[in-house]
Design a protein around this motif. Structure first.
Motif, PDB file in Angstrom:
ATOM      1  N   VAL A 199       0.857  -1.185   0.000  1.00 47.30           N
ATOM      2  CA  VAL A 199       0.000   0.000   0.000  1.00 47.30           C
ATOM      3  C   VAL A 199       0.888   1.229   0.000  1.00 47.30           C
ATOM      4  CG1 VAL A 199      -1.774   1.261   1.262  1.00 47.30           C
ATOM      5  CG2 VAL A 199      -1.782  -1.240   1.260  1.00 47.30           C
ATOM      6  N   VAL A 200       0.662   2.147  -0.923  1.00 44.75           N
ATOM      7  CA  VAL A 200       1.454   3.368  -1.011  1.00 44.75           C
ATOM      8  C   VAL A 200       0.563   4.548  -0.678  1.00 44.75           C
ATOM      9  CG1 VAL A 200       2.846   4.837  -2.511  1.00 44.75           C
ATOM     10  CG2 VAL A 200       2.978   2.350  -2.717  1.00 44.75           C
ATOM     11  N   LYS A 201       1.004   5.365   0.258  1.00 44.72           N
ATOM     12  CA  LYS A 201       0.199   6.491   0.718  1.00 44.72           C
ATOM     13  C   LYS A 201       1.112   7.672   1.001  1.00 44.72           C
ATOM     14  CE  LYS A 201      -3.561   7.518   3.937  1.00 44.72           C
ATOM     15  NZ  LYS A 201      -4.382   6.982   5.048  1.00 44.72           N
ATOM     16  N   GLY A 202       0.929   8.741   0.228  1.00 46.49           N
ATOM     17  CA  GLY A 202       1.750   9.927   0.422  1.00 46.49           C
ATOM     18  C   GLY A 202       3.226   9.684   0.235  1.00 46.49           C
ATOM     19  N   GLY A 203       3.596   8.791  -0.697  1.00 43.00           N
ATOM     20  CA  GLY A 203       4.992   8.487  -0.946  1.00 43.00           C
ATOM     21  C   GLY A 203       5.596   7.498   0.030  1.00 43.00           C
ATOM     22  N   ARG A 204       4.801   6.984   0.965  1.00 46.42           N
ATOM     23  CA  ARG A 204       5.264   5.974   1.912  1.00 46.42           C
ATOM     24  C   ARG A 204       4.523   4.675   1.655  1.00 46.42           C
ATOM     25  NH1 ARG A 204       5.020  10.186   7.030  1.00 46.42           N
ATOM     26  NH2 ARG A 204       6.684  11.563   6.263  1.00 46.42           N
ATOM     27  N   VAL A 205       5.017   3.593   2.241  1.00 46.32           N
ATOM     28  CA  VAL A 205       4.435   2.293   1.959  1.00 46.32           C
ATOM     29  C   VAL A 205       3.964   1.634   3.244  1.00 46.32           C
ATOM     30  CG1 VAL A 205       5.887   1.963  -0.082  1.00 46.32           C
ATOM     31  CG2 VAL A 205       6.607   1.024   2.112  1.00 46.32           C
ATOM     32  N   ALA A 206       2.966   0.764   3.104  1.00 46.97           N
ATOM     33  CA  ALA A 206       2.489  -0.078   4.194  1.00 46.97           C
ATOM     34  C   ALA A 206       2.275  -1.474   3.637  1.00 46.97           C
ATOM     35  CB  ALA A 206       1.206   0.484   4.796  1.00 46.97           C
ATOM     36  N   PHE A 207       2.161  -2.441   4.527  1.00 51.39           N
ATOM     37  CA  PHE A 207       2.025  -3.837   4.117  1.00 51.39           C
ATOM     38  C   PHE A 207       0.773  -4.415   4.758  1.00 51.39           C
ATOM     39  CE2 PHE A 207       6.423  -2.649   3.857  1.00 51.39           C
ATOM     40  CZ  PHE A 207       6.836  -3.194   2.659  1.00 51.39           C
ATOM     41  N   GLN A 208      -0.147  -4.852   3.902  1.00 49.17           N
ATOM     42  CA  GLN A 208      -1.447  -5.343   4.362  1.00 49.17           C
ATOM     43  C   GLN A 208      -1.521  -6.859   4.205  1.00 49.17           C
ATOM     44  OE1 GLN A 208      -4.880  -3.733   2.319  1.00 49.17           O
ATOM     45  NE2 GLN A 208      -6.112  -3.870   4.186  1.00 49.17           N
ATOM     46  N   ALA A 209      -1.802  -7.533   5.311  1.00 49.54           N
ATOM     47  CA  ALA A 209      -1.890  -8.991   5.305  1.00 49.54           C
ATOM     48  C   ALA A 209      -3.211  -9.439   4.701  1.00 49.54           C
ATOM     49  CB  ALA A 209      -1.736  -9.527   6.727  1.00 49.54           C
ATOM     50  N   VAL A 210      -3.333 -10.744   4.504  1.00 48.50           N
ATOM     51  CA  VAL A 210      -4.516 -11.299   3.846  1.00 48.50           C
ATOM     52  C   VAL A 210      -5.779 -11.072   4.668  1.00 48.50           C
ATOM     53  CG1 VAL A 210      -4.193 -13.595   4.861  1.00 48.50           C
ATOM     54  CG2 VAL A 210      -5.393 -13.364   2.668  1.00 48.50           C
ATOM     55  N   ASP A 211      -5.654 -10.918   5.998  1.00 48.54           N
ATOM     56  CA  ASP A 211      -6.823 -10.674   6.838  1.00 48.54           C
ATOM     57  C   ASP A 211      -7.159  -9.193   6.978  1.00 48.54           C
ATOM     58  OD1 ASP A 211      -4.773  -9.787   8.418  1.00 48.54           O
ATOM     59  OD2 ASP A 211      -5.176 -11.127  10.115  1.00 48.54           O
ATOM     60  N   GLY A 212      -6.453  -8.335   6.223  1.00 49.30           N
ATOM     61  CA  GLY A 212      -6.736  -6.908   6.231  1.00 49.30           C
ATOM     62  C   GLY A 212      -5.958  -6.104   7.238  1.00 49.30           C
ATOM     63  N   THR A 213      -5.182  -6.736   8.124  1.00 49.81           N
ATOM     64  CA  THR A 213      -4.392  -6.010   9.117  1.00 49.81           C
ATOM     65  C   THR A 213      -3.088  -5.525   8.498  1.00 49.81           C
ATOM     66  OG1 THR A 213      -3.411  -8.090   9.879  1.00 49.81           O
ATOM     67  CG2 THR A 213      -5.382  -7.293  11.040  1.00 49.81           C
ATOM     68  N   PHE A 214      -2.487  -4.526   9.150  1.00 51.35           N
ATOM     69  CA  PHE A 214      -1.271  -3.905   8.642  1.00 51.35           C
ATOM     70  C   PHE A 214      -0.088  -4.214   9.549  1.00 51.35           C
ATOM     71  CE2 PHE A 214      -4.720  -1.400   6.935  1.00 51.35           C
ATOM     72  CZ  PHE A 214      -4.341  -1.172   5.625  1.00 51.35           C
ATOM     73  N   LEU A 215       1.078  -4.371   8.921  1.00 46.64           N
ATOM     74  CA  LEU A 215       2.298  -4.560   9.686  1.00 46.64           C
ATOM     75  C   LEU A 215       2.645  -3.292  10.460  1.00 46.64           C
ATOM     76  CD1 LEU A 215       4.718  -6.410   7.218  1.00 46.64           C
ATOM     77  CD2 LEU A 215       3.524  -7.391   9.183  1.00 46.64           C
ATOM     78  N   SER A 216       3.058  -3.449  11.714  1.00 51.55           N
ATOM     79  CA  SER A 216       3.550  -2.345  12.516  1.00 51.55           C
ATOM     80  C   SER A 216       4.445  -2.918  13.611  1.00 51.55           C
ATOM     81  CB  SER A 216       2.410  -1.528  13.130  1.00 51.55           C
ATOM     82  OG  SER A 216       1.639  -2.331  14.013  1.00 51.55           O
ATOM     83  N   ALA A 217       5.269  -2.056  14.193  1.00 55.64           N
ATOM     84  CA  ALA A 217       6.175  -2.488  15.257  1.00 55.64           C
ATOM     85  C   ALA A 217       5.475  -2.394  16.604  1.00 55.64           C
ATOM     86  CB  ALA A 217       7.430  -1.626  15.254  1.00 55.64           C
ATOM     87  N   GLY A 218       5.791  -3.341  17.496  1.00 58.04           N
ATOM     88  CA  GLY A 218       5.185  -3.330  18.819  1.00 58.04           C
ATOM     89  C   GLY A 218       5.916  -4.256  19.765  1.00 58.04           C
ATOM     90  N   GLY A 219       5.519  -4.220  21.025  1.00 55.60           N
ATOM     91  CA  GLY A 219       6.130  -5.069  22.037  1.00 55.60           C
ATOM     92  C   GLY A 219       7.441  -4.508  22.544  1.00 55.60           C
ATOM     93  N   PRO A 220       8.052  -5.161  23.529  1.00 53.32           N
ATOM     94  CA  PRO A 220       9.294  -4.670  24.132  1.00 53.32           C
ATOM     95  C   PRO A 220      10.448  -4.533  23.136  1.00 53.32           C
ATOM     96  CG  PRO A 220       8.347  -6.462  25.434  1.00 53.32           C
ATOM     97  CD  PRO A 220       7.571  -6.401  24.167  1.00 53.32           C
ATOM     98  N   SER A 221      10.468  -5.401  22.105  1.00 56.52           N
ATOM     99  CA  SER A 221      11.580  -5.382  21.148  1.00 56.52           C
ATOM    100  C   SER A 221      11.256  -4.633  19.867  1.00 56.52           C
ATOM    101  CB  SER A 221      11.985  -6.823  20.805  1.00 56.52           C
ATOM    102  OG  SER A 221      10.908  -7.515  20.180  1.00 56.52           O
ATOM    103  N   SER A 222      10.054  -4.037  19.777  1.00 57.56           N
ATOM    104  CA  SER A 222       9.621  -3.334  18.555  1.00 57.56           C
ATOM    105  C   SER A 222       9.654  -4.252  17.343  1.00 57.56           C
ATOM    106  CB  SER A 222      10.493  -2.099  18.306  1.00 57.56           C
ATOM    107  OG  SER A 222      10.337  -1.148  19.331  1.00 57.56           O
ATOM    108  N   SER A 223       9.214  -5.491  17.532  1.00 54.15           N
ATOM    109  CA  SER A 223       9.197  -6.457  16.440  1.00 54.15           C
ATOM    110  C   SER A 223       8.046  -6.159  15.486  1.00 54.15           C
ATOM    111  CB  SER A 223       9.080  -7.873  16.984  1.00 54.15           C
ATOM    112  OG  SER A 223       7.870  -8.028  17.699  1.00 54.15           O
ATOM    113  N   LEU A 224       8.236  -6.548  14.238  1.00 58.37           N
ATOM    114  CA  LEU A 224       7.260  -6.264  13.192  1.00 58.37           C
ATOM    115  C   LEU A 224       6.277  -7.418  13.073  1.00 58.37           C
ATOM    116  CD1 LEU A 224       6.824  -3.936  11.148  1.00 58.37           C
ATOM    117  CD2 LEU A 224       8.029  -5.339   9.456  1.00 58.37           C
TER     118      LEU A 224
END
Length: 540
Positions: A199-224
């Motif tokens: 997904v490209v938005k405003g010159g940046r990209v995102a990654f959408q999984a098959v269930d419609g959710t998006f990749l993002s960093a989280g948790g203590p280690s900032s894992s993707l």
């Protein structure tokens, strides 16, 4: 230090490619690379215009599809994304850029004929990149079998990922040749849960999984991992050019590695193994007389200290004192200061000094590219790719293929994922991916985005205007032997597909091999062929 990637695109509907010449825009089943490439010029948060390689824009001229040389006259599209990943290019009045597939013509429609108004898009330029999170400004890197958004500087192979096209979507490939699953774990082969829409938005990209959710960093280690149903800044990434990063090993004595220490001295030591032994090459200009800046992981440049001729890293300023020439001597490299014209040598105390008038054994280094374990190559007419029904490598493909790059003592081997190594054909005229043992090649950098590949007998791997295959030549003429391995832009091309295709069988993942010297080119040997996948890029 970072270079963001400018988006480019080309498109296809029912095997008809959107392309242009100097006067018109049209669709045609045959496609030349440059005619198919379009710049995506951002015209707002979700609007774009399409620009040709000759700086013309798709425009609406008297209700017809035409070209304009003026950006103000260009058509401004809202890019609408369908569930299957195809795009609609819609004007403000609701008209959509469409194709009459029978007449092979472009027109503006009301969007009712979905099959001729929707375009599927494929990433088509060098997909080996650094990814920086738009929210935290930190880089994605491989740490402890996780992809984490944790690095302040993109350094080493761990900070490079390759966006690999598989079955209409994208797999995020690490330097360990594993793939990110939406759960955050790494898997050996892409599966449905490790494929993402881009997904490209405003010159940046995102990654959408098959269930419609998006990749993002989280948790203590900032894992993707895929965590959120709605896209926000935490799920947006900036794609940046992955510049070449190398190690320099002294050819004298017992092979010591050059590294940077905090006092600013550049010294040689055999015990250092962290980011300090990795240096980034940045070119001032390209060609046989190219000048280079050498950057440390602390963002300091190698620089000549004029009084002592010592090489230190204490400044970020680019000046003549920080410029060096890289000269190749078979498998070795020598560095020459542009400031005093002297060659860099390793002194007895391990420090580096530009003090030698002629290259000597003390001035020879083994220079190895370390941040391209997965590599994609592109020539002026397309990507290097292995045809489905032939062993010869082609260099006019619209689809990228990921190869593996291994280095040993200044020589390199390239292979496919199913352990087929690049080698010369029996007659030596072209290049094949058929050998079951590594075959040695040399790499000579032309710029920070291009290099030349040579055989051990100093022939060059080239592209030809007369054939699709990669050929060999004794001389490089007009840049026909220069290959892009990185870039300052991302190009995409696409095609319309009626429905998502099933996952193809993957090539077998190659097992780690023992480190051993590369032999000269053997006769090719043929393991069985395996099918390949395609790709899709989705834009909001």
């Amino acid at each position: 230090m970072a270079v963001s990637l400018q988006l480019r695109a080309s498109f296809e509907v029912s095997s008809l490619y959107l392309q242009s010449d100097n006067t018109a825009v049209f669709v045609d089943p045959s496609c030349e690379w440059l005619r198919c490439v379009w710049d995506l010029v951002q015209r707002g948060r979700s609007s774009i215009s399409l620009r040709t390689a000759t700086d013309r824009y798709i425009s609406r001229i008297d209700d017809a599809v035409g070209l304009s040389s003026d950006l103000d006259s260009a058509a401004v599209f809202d890019v609408l994304t369908r569930r299957d990943g195809t795009w609609d290019f819609r004007l403000a009045d609701g008209k959509v850029l469409s194709v009459n597939t029978h007449e092979r013509s472009l027109h503006w429609s009301d969007g009712s004929h979905e099959e001729s108004a929707s375009w599927t898009v494929h990433l088509a330029s060098i997909p080996t990149v650094n990814m920086r999170n738009a929210s935290t400004k930190r880089y994605l890197c491989l740490e402890e079998s996780e992809l984490r958004v944790s690095k302040d500087v993109a350094w080493g192979a761990e900070a490079v990922v390759t966006l690999e096209e598989v079955a209409g979507q994208y797999a995020i490939r690490t330097c360990s040749h594993e793939y990110l699953d939406q759960s955050g774990s790494l898997v050996e082969e892409p599966t449905e849960s490790s494929l993402f829409g881009l997904v490209v938005k405003g010159g940046r990209v995102a990654f959408q999984a098959v269930d419609g959710t998006f990749l993002s960093a989280g948790g203590p280690s900032s894992s993707l991992a895929s965590r959120r149903d709605k896209l926000d800044r935490d799920g947006l990434f900036i794609l940046e050019t992955s510049r070449p990063q190398v190690t320099l090993t002294s050819h004298s004595d017992d092979l010591k590695v050059a590294f940077y220490e905090t006092r600013g001295d550049i010294v040689a030591d055999q015990d250092k193994t962290d980011d300090a032994v990795c240096f980034q090459l940045e070119s001032k200009c390209s060609g046989s007389d190219s000048l280079w800046y050498i950057r440390t992981h602390h963002n300091k440049l190698w620089q000549l200290v004029e009084r002592s001729n010592a090489i230190r890293a204490e400044t970020e300023e680019k000046s003549e004192a920080a410029e060096f020439q890289l000269e190749t001597m078979d498998d070795r490299t020598v560095l020459k200061s542009a400031k005093n014209g002297k060659y860099v040598v390793v002194k007895s105390n391990g420090h580096l000094q530009a003090s030698c008038d002629e290259p000597t054994e003390e001035s020879q280094f083994v220079l190895e590219l370390v941040n391209r374990p997965a590599i994609v190559l592109q020539g002026p007419s397309g990507f290097v790719n292995q045809g489905d029904e032939q062993a010869a490598l082609t260099c006019r493909s619209l689809t990228s293929e990921v190869f593996r790059l291994e280095s040993r003592h200044g020589r390199y081997s390239l292979s496919t994922d199913d352990e087929k190594y690049w080698s010369l054909s029996d007659d030596g005229d072209h290049v094949e991916a058929e050998s079951i043992v590594p075959v040695a090649f040399r790499i000579r950098f032309v710029s920070e985005t291009r290099f030349i590949i040579q055989t051990t007998d100093n022939s060059f791997l080239c592209h030809s205007n007369d054939t699709d295959v990669m050929i060999t030549a004794k001389e490089v003429e007009a840049g026909n032997g220069q290959w892009n391995y990185a870039g300052t832009n991302v190009a995409v091309h696409g095609r319309v597909t009626p429905s998502p295709s099933p996952l193809p069988p993957r090539r077998q993942i190659k097992q780690e091999q023992e480190q051993q010297p590369l032999p000269p080119s053997p006769g090719p040997q043929k393991p069985p062929e395996q099918p390949k996948g395609g790709g899709r890029c989705v834009i909001l």
